[in-house]
Write an enzyme that holds these catalytic residues in place. Structure first.
Site, PDB file in Angstrom:
ATOM      1  N   ARG A 170      -9.834  -0.019   9.060  1.00 36.22           N
ATOM      2  CA  ARG A 170      -9.399  -1.392   9.323  1.00 36.22           C
ATOM      3  C   ARG A 170     -10.425  -2.185  10.106  1.00 36.22           C
ATOM      4  O   ARG A 170     -10.177  -3.362  10.405  1.00 36.22           O
ATOM      5  CB  ARG A 170      -8.098  -1.363  10.124  1.00 36.22           C
ATOM      6  CG  ARG A 170      -6.851  -1.520   9.249  1.00 36.22           C
ATOM      7  CD  ARG A 170      -5.685  -1.055  10.073  1.00 36.22           C
ATOM      8  NE  ARG A 170      -4.513  -1.850   9.938  1.00 36.22           N
ATOM      9  CZ  ARG A 170      -3.393  -1.409   9.352  1.00 36.22           C
ATOM     10  NH1 ARG A 170      -3.353  -0.230   8.785  1.00 36.22           N
ATOM     11  NH2 ARG A 170      -2.324  -2.156   9.342  1.00 36.22           N
ATOM     12  N   ARG A 196      11.302  -1.329  10.992  1.00 38.42           N
ATOM     13  CA  ARG A 196      10.249  -0.958  11.949  1.00 38.42           C
ATOM     14  C   ARG A 196      10.225  -1.895  13.153  1.00 38.42           C
ATOM     15  O   ARG A 196      10.435  -3.097  13.004  1.00 38.42           O
ATOM     16  CB  ARG A 196       8.886  -0.993  11.243  1.00 38.42           C
ATOM     17  CG  ARG A 196       8.506   0.341  10.645  1.00 38.42           C
ATOM     18  CD  ARG A 196       7.314   0.252   9.726  1.00 38.42           C
ATOM     19  NE  ARG A 196       6.191  -0.484  10.288  1.00 38.42           N
ATOM     20  CZ  ARG A 196       5.022  -0.632   9.661  1.00 38.42           C
ATOM     21  NH1 ARG A 196       4.847  -0.087   8.481  1.00 38.42           N
ATOM     22  NH2 ARG A 196       4.051  -1.316  10.219  1.00 38.42           N
ATOM     23  N   ARG A 208      11.513  -5.465   4.781  1.00 38.55           N
ATOM     24  CA  ARG A 208      11.174  -4.035   4.625  1.00 38.55           C
ATOM     25  C   ARG A 208      12.154  -3.147   5.394  1.00 38.55           C
ATOM     26  O   ARG A 208      12.485  -3.401   6.546  1.00 38.55           O
ATOM     27  CB  ARG A 208       9.753  -3.777   5.140  1.00 38.55           C
ATOM     28  CG  ARG A 208       9.419  -2.284   5.214  1.00 38.55           C
ATOM     29  CD  ARG A 208       7.946  -1.987   5.255  1.00 38.55           C
ATOM     30  NE  ARG A 208       7.219  -2.631   6.330  1.00 38.55           N
ATOM     31  CZ  ARG A 208       5.878  -2.661   6.399  1.00 38.55           C
ATOM     32  NH1 ARG A 208       5.151  -2.078   5.466  1.00 38.55           N
ATOM     33  NH2 ARG A 208       5.289  -3.272   7.407  1.00 38.55           N
ATOM     34  N   LYS A 212       0.836  -1.211   0.000  1.00 34.81           N
ATOM     35  CA  LYS A 212       0.000   0.000   0.000  1.00 34.81           C
ATOM     36  C   LYS A 212       0.872   1.263   0.000  1.00 34.81           C
ATOM     37  O   LYS A 212       0.690   2.151  -0.820  1.00 34.81           O
ATOM     38  CB  LYS A 212      -0.958   0.000   1.208  1.00 34.81           C
ATOM     39  CG  LYS A 212      -1.894  -1.204   1.245  1.00 34.81           C
ATOM     40  CD  LYS A 212      -2.866  -1.152   2.399  1.00 34.81           C
ATOM     41  CE  LYS A 212      -2.223  -1.218   3.783  1.00 34.81           C
ATOM     42  NZ  LYS A 212      -1.528  -2.511   4.073  1.00 34.81           N
ATOM     43  N   ARG A 249      -0.246  -9.666  13.238  1.00 35.41           N
ATOM     44  CA  ARG A 249      -0.876  -8.664  12.367  1.00 35.41           C
ATOM     45  C   ARG A 249      -1.696  -9.326  11.272  1.00 35.41           C
ATOM     46  O   ARG A 249      -2.758  -8.844  10.913  1.00 35.41           O
ATOM     47  CB  ARG A 249       0.194  -7.739  11.774  1.00 35.41           C
ATOM     48  CG  ARG A 249       0.620  -6.686  12.787  1.00 35.41           C
ATOM     49  CD  ARG A 249       2.008  -6.179  12.535  1.00 35.41           C
ATOM     50  NE  ARG A 249       2.107  -5.423  11.315  1.00 35.41           N
ATOM     51  CZ  ARG A 249       3.274  -5.151  10.721  1.00 35.41           C
ATOM     52  NH1 ARG A 249       4.401  -5.579  11.241  1.00 35.41           N
ATOM     53  NH2 ARG A 249       3.298  -4.437   9.648  1.00 35.41           N
TER      54      ARG A 249
HETATM   55  P1  ADP Z   1       2.114  -1.851   3.235  1.00 35.21           P
HETATM   56  O1  ADP Z   1       2.108  -0.355   3.184  1.00 35.21           O
HETATM   57  O2  ADP Z   1       0.904  -2.459   2.566  1.00 35.21           O
HETATM   58  O3  ADP Z   1       2.331  -2.389   4.608  1.00 35.21           O
HETATM   59  P2  ADP Z   1       4.709  -1.636   1.874  1.00 35.21           P
HETATM   60  O4  ADP Z   1       4.418  -0.747   0.716  1.00 35.21           O
HETATM   61  O5  ADP Z   1       5.419  -1.041   3.033  1.00 35.21           O
HETATM   62  O6  ADP Z   1       3.347  -2.380   2.360  1.00 35.21           O
HETATM   63  O7  ADP Z   1       5.524  -2.906   1.307  1.00 35.21           O
HETATM   64  C1  ADP Z   1       6.031  -3.915   2.187  1.00 35.21           C
HETATM   65  C2  ADP Z   1       7.411  -4.364   1.705  1.00 35.21           C
HETATM   66  O8  ADP Z   1       7.270  -5.080   0.474  1.00 35.21           O
HETATM   67  C3  ADP Z   1       8.386  -3.218   1.392  1.00 35.21           C
HETATM   68  O9  ADP Z   1       9.680  -3.636   1.760  1.00 35.21           O
HETATM   69  C4  ADP Z   1       8.273  -3.028  -0.120  1.00 35.21           C
HETATM   70  O10 ADP Z   1       9.497  -2.563  -0.692  1.00 35.21           O
HETATM   71  C5  ADP Z   1       7.981  -4.442  -0.589  1.00 35.21           C
HETATM   72  N1  ADP Z   1       7.064  -4.495  -1.753  1.00 35.21           N
HETATM   73  C6  ADP Z   1       6.008  -3.689  -2.016  1.00 35.21           C
HETATM   74  N2  ADP Z   1       5.388  -4.077  -3.170  1.00 35.21           N
HETATM   75  C7  ADP Z   1       6.075  -5.170  -3.611  1.00 35.21           C
HETATM   76  C8  ADP Z   1       5.935  -6.048  -4.760  1.00 35.21           C
HETATM   77  N3  ADP Z   1       4.944  -5.869  -5.651  1.00 35.21           N
HETATM   78  N4  ADP Z   1       6.823  -7.063  -4.889  1.00 35.21           N
HETATM   79  C9  ADP Z   1       7.815  -7.233  -3.983  1.00 35.21           C
HETATM   80  N5  ADP Z   1       8.001  -6.459  -2.893  1.00 35.21           N
HETATM   81  C10 ADP Z   1       7.152  -5.437  -2.705  1.00 35.21           C
HETATM   82  P1  ADP Z   2       1.097  -2.291   7.837  1.00 30.40           P
HETATM   83  O1  ADP Z   2       0.529  -1.783   6.554  1.00 30.40           O
HETATM   84  O2  ADP Z   2       2.432  -2.937   7.658  1.00 30.40           O
HETATM   85  O3  ADP Z   2       0.128  -3.107   8.640  1.00 30.40           O
HETATM   86  P2  ADP Z   2       0.655   0.248   9.174  1.00 30.40           P
HETATM   87  O4  ADP Z   2       1.717   1.265   9.173  1.00 30.40           O
HETATM   88  O5  ADP Z   2      -0.532   0.479   8.313  1.00 30.40           O
HETATM   89  O6  ADP Z   2       1.393  -1.106   8.804  1.00 30.40           O
HETATM   90  O7  ADP Z   2       0.145  -0.024  10.643  1.00 30.40           O
HETATM   91  C1  ADP Z   2       1.013  -0.299  11.708  1.00 30.40           C
HETATM   92  C2  ADP Z   2       0.200  -0.544  12.982  1.00 30.40           C
HETATM   93  O8  ADP Z   2      -0.505   0.672  13.322  1.00 30.40           O
HETATM   94  C3  ADP Z   2      -0.883  -1.607  12.873  1.00 30.40           C
HETATM   95  O9  ADP Z   2      -0.382  -2.907  13.135  1.00 30.40           O
HETATM   96  C4  ADP Z   2      -1.877  -1.149  13.950  1.00 30.40           C
HETATM   97  O10 ADP Z   2      -1.414  -1.490  15.252  1.00 30.40           O
HETATM   98  C5  ADP Z   2      -1.806   0.366  13.830  1.00 30.40           C
HETATM   99  N1  ADP Z   2      -2.814   0.923  12.882  1.00 30.40           N
HETATM  100  C6  ADP Z   2      -2.573   1.565  11.704  1.00 30.40           C
HETATM  101  N2  ADP Z   2      -3.708   1.956  11.121  1.00 30.40           N
HETATM  102  C7  ADP Z   2      -4.721   1.544  11.949  1.00 30.40           C
HETATM  103  C8  ADP Z   2      -6.145   1.623  11.896  1.00 30.40           C
HETATM  104  N3  ADP Z   2      -6.792   2.211  10.866  1.00 30.40           N
HETATM  105  N4  ADP Z   2      -6.846   1.084  12.924  1.00 30.40           N
HETATM  106  C9  ADP Z   2      -6.234   0.499  13.974  1.00 30.40           C
HETATM  107  N5  ADP Z   2      -4.908   0.380  14.080  1.00 30.40           N
HETATM  108  C10 ADP Z   2      -4.142   0.899  13.081  1.00 30.40           C
END
Ligand code: ADP
Ligand code: ADP
Length: 212
Positions: free
Chosen positions: A92, A154, A126, A17, A165
């Site tokens: 979420r 992170r 990541r 995302k 998660r």
């Molecule tokens: P989210 O915001 O949904 O948690 P991220 O954008 O942070 O996900 O992506 C999670 C990890 O996967 C990052 O290290 C990113 O560089 C990698 N990543 C994102 N999209 C892809 C893809 N299409 N193929 C491989 N790795 C990806």
């Molecule tokens: P990822 O895409 O890798 O799950 P985020 O950065 O979106 O990571 O979220 C990290 C953490 O922040 C989640 O595991 C949760 O604890 C909290 N969080 C983020 N967005 C929300 C939401 N909309 N509602 C509840 N908790 C949230």
């Protein structure tokens, strides 16, 4: 409704995302809002909200809806939100989605579909650049050699937390797919290809839907 139409970028943790949000923001002109980034900022500012949120984040649990909706209300009241926002990682839970309906209308939910085993390897590798906010991956999107030493992992990107998660996602967040499918605004995108492939799919879908 006080705001223009918003877009939701939906998917499990690690789906890509954050990686794809810049593209969608550029195409649509809607500012990206990540509740995860907002919470991490609150944690690093040592604010009261940050202190409460951290205990949930470290365990891989969702932060209570009340805290999240306060952050969203404040964000939606800013000037640049009047043409709608691009929400990344929000809503979420069903109560968050229902509360959002009272604040802004949502025109499209782009859902990145990625299987759990792929998620685990994406999250494990990541890394983020604290200076630019850019997201890298040790294997799939390596950072330039000269900035590698400043990259951070992170706190919640550990194997145990990832499993929590994912289970939180399946229990509390995945039901939102049906919620938005029933409204006719859910668009599923195969998120399993490489970053460029997913970007082209998203671009094509958004352009098609914006042209009606
Ligand atoms: P989210 O915001 O949904 O948690 P991220 O954008 O942070 O996900 O992506 C999670 C990890 O996967 C990052 O290290 C990113 O560089 C990698 N990543 C994102 N999209 C892809 C893809 N299409 N193929 C491989 N790795 C990806
Ligand atoms: P990822 O895409 O890798 O799950 P985020 O950065 O979106 O990571 O979220 C990290 C953490 O922040 C989640 O595991 C949760 O604890 C909290 N969080 C983020 N967005 C929300 C939401 N909309 N509602 C509840 N908790 C949230």
């Amino acid at each position: 409704m006080v705001n223009g139409e918003s877009i939701i970028l939906f998917g499990p943790p690690g789906a890509g995302k954050g990686t794809q949000s810049g593209l969608i923001s550029t195409i649509t002109g809607k500012p990206q809002v990540s509740t995860g980034d907002m919470l991490r900022e609150a944690v690093s500012d040592n604010s009261e909200v940050g202190g409460e949120a951290k205990s949930y984040m470290d365990k891989g649990l969702l932060v209570p809806d009340k805290i999240i909706m306060e952050l969203i209300k404040i964000r939606l009241s800013k000037d640049d939100a009047k043409n709608g926002l691009l929400f990344d990682g929000f809503p979420r839970t069903i109560p968050q989605a229902m509360a959002l309906e009272k604040l802004t209308s949502v025109s499209m939910v782009v859902s990145l579909v990625v299987q759990d085993d792929e998620i685990v390897s994406r999250i494990a590798g990541r890394r983020t650049d604290p200076e630019t906010g850019e997201i890298y991956h040790v294997e799939y999107k390596p950072a330039p050699q000269d900035i590698r030493s400043r990259l951070l992992q992170r706190d919640d990107d550990t194997e145990d937390t990832v499993r929590n998660r994912l289970s939180t996602f399946h229990k509390q967040t995945a039901p939102l797919s049906d919620f938005y499918r029933d409204k006719g605004i859910l668009i599923e995108v195969d998120g399993s290809g490489d970053i460029e492939q997913v970007s082209s799919s998203i671009e094509a879908i958004i352009k098609r839907n914006s042209l009606g």
